[in-house]
Scaffold this motif. Structure first.
Motif, short mmCIF file in Angstrom:
data_model
loop_
_atom_site.label_atom_id
_atom_site.label_comp_id
_atom_site.label_asym_id
_atom_site.label_seq_id
_atom_site.Cartn_x
_atom_site.Cartn_y
_atom_site.Cartn_z
N GLY A 133 0.82 -1.19 0.00
CA GLY A 133 0.00 0.00 0.00
C GLY A 133 0.86 1.25 0.00
N ARG A 134 0.18 2.42 -0.06
CA ARG A 134 0.90 3.68 -0.10
C ARG A 134 1.66 3.89 1.20
NH1 ARG A 134 0.19 7.92 -3.63
NH2 ARG A 134 1.31 9.79 -3.03
N ASP A 135 2.93 4.18 1.10
CA ASP A 135 3.78 4.37 2.27
C ASP A 135 3.80 5.85 2.61
OD1 ASP A 135 5.83 4.51 4.16
OD2 ASP A 135 6.89 2.82 3.26
N LYS A 136 3.20 6.21 3.75
CA LYS A 136 3.10 7.61 4.13
C LYS A 136 4.46 8.22 4.45
CE LYS A 136 -1.65 7.40 5.84
NZ LYS A 136 -2.57 7.67 7.00
N ARG A 137 5.42 7.38 4.79
CA ARG A 137 6.76 7.91 5.05
C ARG A 137 7.33 8.58 3.81
NH1 ARG A 137 9.67 2.58 6.99
NH2 ARG A 137 8.54 1.93 5.11
N LEU A 138 7.09 7.99 2.65
CA LEU A 138 7.62 8.55 1.41
C LEU A 138 7.03 9.93 1.14
CD1 LEU A 138 9.43 8.02 -1.03
CD2 LEU A 138 7.47 6.96 -2.17
N ASP A 139 5.72 10.07 1.31
CA ASP A 139 5.08 11.37 1.10
C ASP A 139 5.62 12.40 2.09
OD1 ASP A 139 3.48 10.50 -1.01
OD2 ASP A 139 1.87 9.86 0.33
N MET A 140 5.75 12.00 3.36
CA MET A 140 6.22 12.94 4.39
C MET A 140 7.63 13.43 4.08
SD MET A 140 6.79 12.30 8.48
CE MET A 140 8.22 11.22 8.22
N ALA A 175 10.61 2.26 13.80
CA ALA A 175 9.15 2.22 13.94
C ALA A 175 8.59 3.59 14.30
CB ALA A 175 8.76 1.19 15.00
N SER A 176 9.38 4.39 15.02
CA SER A 176 8.91 5.72 15.41
C SER A 176 8.68 6.62 14.19
CB SER A 176 9.92 6.37 16.35
OG SER A 176 11.21 6.43 15.74
N VAL A 177 9.48 6.41 13.15
CA VAL A 177 9.31 7.21 11.93
C VAL A 177 8.00 6.83 11.25
CG1 VAL A 177 10.24 7.63 9.62
CG2 VAL A 177 11.77 7.56 11.60
N ARG A 178 7.67 5.55 11.23
CA ARG A 178 6.40 5.13 10.63
C ARG A 178 5.22 5.71 11.41
NH1 ARG A 178 5.08 1.25 7.03
NH2 ARG A 178 7.16 0.29 7.10
N ARG A 179 5.31 5.71 12.73
CA ARG A 179 4.23 6.29 13.54
C ARG A 179 4.09 7.78 13.30
NH1 ARG A 179 6.46 2.76 17.48
NH2 ARG A 179 7.56 4.50 18.44
N LEU A 180 5.24 8.45 13.22
CA LEU A 180 5.21 9.89 12.96
C LEU A 180 4.57 10.21 11.62
CD1 LEU A 180 6.04 12.80 13.69
CD2 LEU A 180 8.26 12.33 12.61
N TRP A 184 0.60 15.51 12.61
CA TRP A 184 1.71 16.44 12.50
C TRP A 184 2.41 16.32 11.15
CZ3 TRP A 184 2.34 20.11 16.11
CH2 TRP A 184 1.76 19.90 17.36
N ALA A 185 2.42 15.13 10.60
CA ALA A 185 3.14 14.91 9.34
C ALA A 185 2.28 15.21 8.12
CB ALA A 185 3.62 13.46 9.28
N GLU A 186 0.99 15.36 8.28
CA GLU A 186 0.09 15.50 7.14
C GLU A 186 0.41 16.70 6.24
OE1 GLU A 186 -2.61 15.05 4.24
OE2 GLU A 186 -1.85 13.58 5.68
N PRO A 187 0.78 17.87 6.78
CA PRO A 187 1.14 18.97 5.87
C PRO A 187 2.29 18.63 4.93
CG PRO A 187 0.75 19.81 8.08
CD PRO A 187 0.76 18.31 8.18
N PHE A 188 3.31 17.94 5.46
CA PHE A 188 4.43 17.55 4.61
C PHE A 188 4.01 16.46 3.63
CE2 PHE A 188 6.47 19.11 8.54
CZ PHE A 188 7.20 20.15 7.99
#
Length: 399
Positions: free
Chosen positions: A10-17, A300-305, A310-314
């Motif tokens: 699935g889409r990895d939110k870390r990449l978008d952030m 794992a903390s990066v995935r949670r972040l 907080w990460a949604e704007p980025f």
């Protein structure tokens, strides 16, 4: 053996952030002379946001396009090449606007500094060569020159994906070998009308893109390309700490720079191993971006972040990276012109960057809205009725 990912493809939110964060830092760096550029990533390690952006572009390409090459087809290749064509057109658009903005400041504010910077001055000294070089990508203005790199790499991406799916280790070995030969013989794509080569040399930077592509192809299949290994995490963290101390502690800075000169001058190691050259993606910069990406991807903390509000704007910026980058590129010329007229002032610099970033967030928000509305309309559209079967035709033809 590659580790299976429990999170699937699935889409990895870390990449978008992280893409969004890289876009913010690129914009800040592209408005030079502000205090805020002292806080971007390039001040804390050997690589900067550009290396990270290209690595993530490779990951995104692997995620977006690799499924189409599980059974290779021209349709899948055309999809990649259409994206390369889009990048080329956006590059021309940002270049034209950069020239226009430079001219506006000269005409309306008697500020000609932009006309003498960022390779715009070539238009006046070699006008015909300039008119050839811009569309041919052999002359690229400063701050607009990362899109030609990405577009060029996308042209060969279909072949790279096929190799990544079938022979990933062979592709990686070939990429490393090609990178080394590029550094050894100073290979580059040519400039025209000026001598020299591309600032972002695709022949060297392909190694960063390929690392990202291999990662994205593996993620699409629900696994990691490089497994999580404690010793590798420690090695990556150690290198990142060394880079930080190297830049921030004068004694270590002087000692390590002398050591690198000894390796090059006395022991004969080639420059692409001992230098900090951006054009050729030399070893210190390459290892830094790879170590940073690997370590962050294992936490794992990066995935949670990345999944937090907080990460949604980025993440919003990262989901619409091309629109945001193009907007930021045009705005950086506007902001540079303002600074040329008004000078360097903390309050003004802060205001300019705040306005510029706000505009980019607005562009991303609008793009997100338009995409969601288009998806909703497509989902609500009734399915077309199935065509009626044609009447049977006798072998000798209808009467």
């Amino acid at each position: 053996m590659r580790e299976q990912s429990p999170h699937g493809a699935g889409r990895d939110k870390r990449l978008d952030m992280f893409r969004g964060l890289a876009l913010v830092m690129i914009f800040i760096n592209h408005v030079p002379g502000t205090i805020w550029e002292n806080f971007t990533s390039r001040n804390f390690g050997f690589s900067d946001a550009a290396e990270g952006f290209v690595l993530m572009s490779g990951i995104a390409a692997g995620l977006a396009y690799s499924k189409g090459f599980w059974e290779p087809s021209w349709a899948a290749a055309r999809k990649v090449w259409r994206r390369a064509w889009t990048l080329y057109l956006v590059h021309l658009l940002t270049t034209i606007w950069a020239i226009a903005i430079s001219a506006i400041y000269a005409l309306k504010f008697a500020s000609t500094q932009l006309l003498h910077e960022n390779q715009v001055w070539v238009l006046f000294q070699k006008p015909l060569g300039f008119l050839i070089g811009v569309p041919a990508l052999t002359h690229q203005l400063g701050y607009t020159n990362i899109l030609p790199l990405y577009a060029t790499l996308l042209l060969v991406t279909p072949l790279l994906i096929i190799a990544a799916l079938r022979w990933p280790r062979l592709l990686l070995a070939g990429s490393i070998l090609f990178w080394a030969l590029t550094g050894q013989f100073r290979l580059n794509l040519p400039n025209y009308p000026n001598p020299g080569g591309w600032f972002f040399n695709p022949l060297a930077w392909q190694i960063i893109f390929v690392f990202g592509l291999l990662t994205g192809v593996a993620l699409k299949k629900g696994r990691r390309f490089v497994p999580i290994l404690p010793w590798l995490q420690a090695l990556a963290a150690g290198y990142l700490i060394l880079a930080l101390l190297w830049l921030k502690v004068p004694f270590i800075y002087d000692t390590m720079n002398h050591f690198m000169r000894v390796l090059n001058r006395d022991l004969g190691l080639p420059f692409y191993i001992t230098a900090f050259d951006k054009t050729f993606a030399t070893v210190p910069r390459l290892l830094h971006v790879l170590a940073l990406a690997y370590l962050l991807s294992t936490l794992a903390s990066v995935r949670r972040l990345s999944a937090s509000s907080w990460a949604e704007p980025f993440a919003l910026l990262g989901r619409h990276a091309l629109q945001v980058f193009a907007t930021g590129t045009i705005l950086c010329f506007v902001m540079q012109g303002v600074k040329d007229v008004a000078g360097d002032r903390f309050i003004l610099d802060t205001f300019l960057l705040s306005v510029g970033l706000s505009i980019q967030f607005l562009v991303a928000w609008l793009a997100d809205r338009w995409k969601a509305e288009s998806a909703a309309k497509a989902a609500a559209k009734p399915a077309a009725p199935a065509p009626q079967a044609a009447p049977a035709v006798r072998a000798h033809g209808a009467l």
